[in-house]
Design an enzyme around this catalytic site. Structure first.
Site, PDB file in Angstrom:
ATOM      1  N   SER A   1       0.847  -1.393   0.427  1.00 16.06           N
ATOM      2  CA  SER A   1       0.258   0.177   0.059  1.00 16.06           C
ATOM      3  C   SER A   1       1.141   1.715  -0.185  1.00 16.06           C
ATOM      4  CB  SER A   1      -1.158   0.420   1.119  1.00 16.06           C
ATOM      5  OG  SER A   1      -1.028   1.761   1.843  1.00 16.06           O
ATOM      6  N   LYS A   2       0.469   2.176  -0.684  1.00 15.22           N
ATOM      7  CA  LYS A   2       0.930   3.123  -1.193  1.00 15.22           C
ATOM      8  C   LYS A   2       1.227   4.435   0.284  1.00 15.22           C
ATOM      9  CE  LYS A   2       1.388   6.973  -3.865  1.00 15.22           C
ATOM     10  NZ  LYS A   2       2.895   6.443  -4.492  1.00 15.22           N
ATOM     11  N   ARG A   3      -0.019   3.833   1.698  1.00 13.43           N
ATOM     12  CA  ARG A   3      -0.154   4.733   2.857  1.00 13.43           C
ATOM     13  C   ARG A   3       1.116   4.141   4.043  1.00 13.43           C
ATOM     14  NH1 ARG A   3      -3.062   3.126   6.966  1.00 13.43           N
ATOM     15  NH2 ARG A   3      -3.639   1.512   4.953  1.00 13.43           N
ATOM     16  N   LEU A   4       1.742   3.216   3.205  1.00 15.17           N
ATOM     17  CA  LEU A   4       2.613   2.296   4.107  1.00 15.17           C
ATOM     18  C   LEU A   4       3.379   2.633   4.096  1.00 15.17           C
ATOM     19  CD1 LEU A   4       0.746  -1.363   4.801  1.00 15.17           C
ATOM     20  CD2 LEU A   4       1.251   0.333   6.507  1.00 15.17           C
ATOM     21  N   GLY A   5       3.641   3.283   2.794  1.00 17.20           N
ATOM     22  CA  GLY A   5       5.179   4.024   1.984  1.00 17.20           C
ATOM     23  C   GLY A   5       6.085   3.246   0.637  1.00 17.20           C
TER      24      GLY A   5
END
Ligand code: GLU
Length: 489
Positions: free
Chosen positions: A248-252
């Site tokens: 996930s992008k949110r997790l970098g």
């Protein structure tokens, strides 16, 4: 696996709510390999009906990331946002043929129902309030201008479909609610748009992540309601992070283009992603795209999710770099060197052979294309500094004297080849009564500023005699000067 392989048509359907991430890229690769292996078609569809999440400016980067991996669509690209009218007609058809019904429930009412279900610790399913409206009630609401969504009516029983990866999948229909196919603003939901598109695009096989299984159970009912023949489905395992969470992008997590920027070869990315969720059923891991096309069969999908391991990707990258010719690498590395300010385009244009030699020397030591930048600076620039630790160890008045003698011998050396360089260094070490290494280390430091690098004799040969002599003299002067001034070396 497939009877009429000539007619295989598959697609990748990215939503432009983010850049192309490795999960979508990997699904694209599976579809692409399946199409190419069977001489079928690989199509691209942009799923941009959700106006709040779709971003136009992400569409081009998604194409360019797919293209970087070598995947172009075989036909015109389909944009769902241009097909809203078509979906609307099909939603109406479902309503007209009795497979669907109007739902007048307001968002507030539905939210209340949801709260209620939560309170009772029940999973929320639409309670079919509007399925039971009488014809009169419906007409009254329509006359009052009440807005409605269209829901599909799920019959009792169970839903079964055959999955190419997991075999027959079954779900009791009580677990599938009467979901919305068209919202009250007339816009189709994802599930309706996908079915209409897959049907109209003639898609024969839908290969996608197993996070879509719940959607497939719903879509099977839309196929039935519209009288369409469903495609074959294959739900492939997901790609997870090393901590087992979804990428996930949110997790970098990085998107595909970022790996490109970091010096990953598209061949390596393609190869590595193919082996996440699919297996060639041999121990061999490194394949070209052509080889993968030849051996690809959907029988070899794995059942369990795969972990994305960046170290492993780097190991694949190193192998693919090693497989490239010096010329191929030079073509890729030249712009990187120019961009990093290591050298200029004009300088390289007349020194292509030199660049190829440098690449040949360094190739074994790089894991990323970008590693060439850091490793090759001294091949193009004089203004390197001598590494502190190395100069404390190898630069002293004695080694300065050895270096001066070496420079003199190189001046007389003819021809200046890898072999003659080795002989000179061996003979000088013997004459001085020192080990060869005692001469090699200060020489390497003198000509490169660093204590590590490719084989010294090859490196001196590539640098060329005048440069080597100039650099050795410069180092020996540097040492002497430092001692004269009693400065710390
Ligand atoms: N747009 C969906 C996604 O990005 C793909 C849907 C599909 O493959 O059916 O996950």
């Amino acid at each position: 696996m497939t009877s009429d392989s000539q007619n295989i048509r598959v697609r990748i359907a990215p939503s432009p709510s983010g850049y192309l991430h490795v999960g979508t890229a990997r699904t694209a690769i599976f579809n692409y390999l399946f199409a190419r292996h069977n001489k079928g078609k690989f199509l691209i569809r942009i799923e941009d009906t959700d106006a709040s999440r779709s971003r136009k400016e992400l569409i081009e980067p998604i194409f360019s990331a797919l293209k970087w991996l070598g995947m172009n669509g075989d036909e015109e690209i389909i944009y769902q946002s241009q097909r809203l009218g078509i979906y609307k007609d099909f939603a109406q058809k479902i309503l007209d043929n009795g497979f669907g019904y109007r739902c007048f429930c307001s968002p507030e009412q539905l939210e209340k129902d949801r709260e209620e279900a939560k309170k009772n610790k029940q999973p929320f399913h639409y309670n079919r309030r509007c399925l039971n409206l009488s014809q009169n009630e419906i007409e009254q609401k329509l006359a009052d201008g009440e807005k409605f969504a269209i829901r599909i009516k799920i019959p009792s029983g169970e839903t079964v479909f055959h999955d190419m990866v997991s075999g027959d999948l079954k779900r009791d229909n009580s677990e599938i609610e009467d979901f919305i196919i068209a919202r009250s603003n007339g816009i189709a939901t994802y599930n309706l748009a996908v079915v209409v598109d897959d049907h109209q695009m003639g898609i024969t096989h839908v290969i996608r992540g197993n996070d879509h299984i719940t959607n497939t159970f719903k879509q099977v009912h839309i196929y039935k309601a519209l009288g369409f023949e469903p495609p074959q489905f294959g739900h492939v395992p997901l790609i997870l992070r090393p901590d087992k969470r979804k990428v996930s992008k949110r997790l970098g997590d990085k998107d595909v283009a970022q790996y490109k920027e970091e010096g990953i070869l598209p061949e390596a990315m393609f190869n590595y992603l193919t082996l996440l969720g699919w297996s060639p059923k041999t121990d061999r891991e490194i394949y070209s795209v052509e080889e993968l096309i030849n051996i690809f069969t959907p029988d070899n999908f794995n059942a369990s999710n795969a972990i994305f391991d960046e170290e492993k990707l780097l190991a694949f990258n190193k192998e693919h770099i090693a497989r490239k010719t010096d010329h191929e690498l030079a073509v890729l590395v030249a712009p990187l060197l120019v961009e990093a300010g290591i050298t200029t385009k004009y300088w390289l244009e007349t020194r292509w052979v030199y660049l190829r030699q440098v690449i040949s020397l360094l190739k074994e030591r790089v894991k990323r294309l970008t590693d060439f930048i850091a490793l090759s600076n001294y091949f193009f620039n004089f203004d390197y500094k001598y590494e502190l630790k190395a100069r404390e160890k190898y630069f002293n008045l004695e080694s300065a004297q050895w270096l001066s003698e070496l420079a003199e011998r190189f001046e007389r050396l003819d021809p200046f080849t890898v072999e003659t360089i080795e002989t000179v260094i061996t003979e000088l070490a013997e004459k001085l009564g020192i080990k060869r290494g005692q001469l090699i280390h200060p020489t390497r430091l003198a000509v490169s500023g660093t204590s590590k690098g490719p084989g010294l004799y090859e490196m001196l040969y590539v640098l060329s005699r005048p440069i080597v002599i100039e650099r050795i003299k410069r180092a020996s002067d540097y040492i002497k000067k430092a001692y004269d001034l009693k400065e710390h070396i």
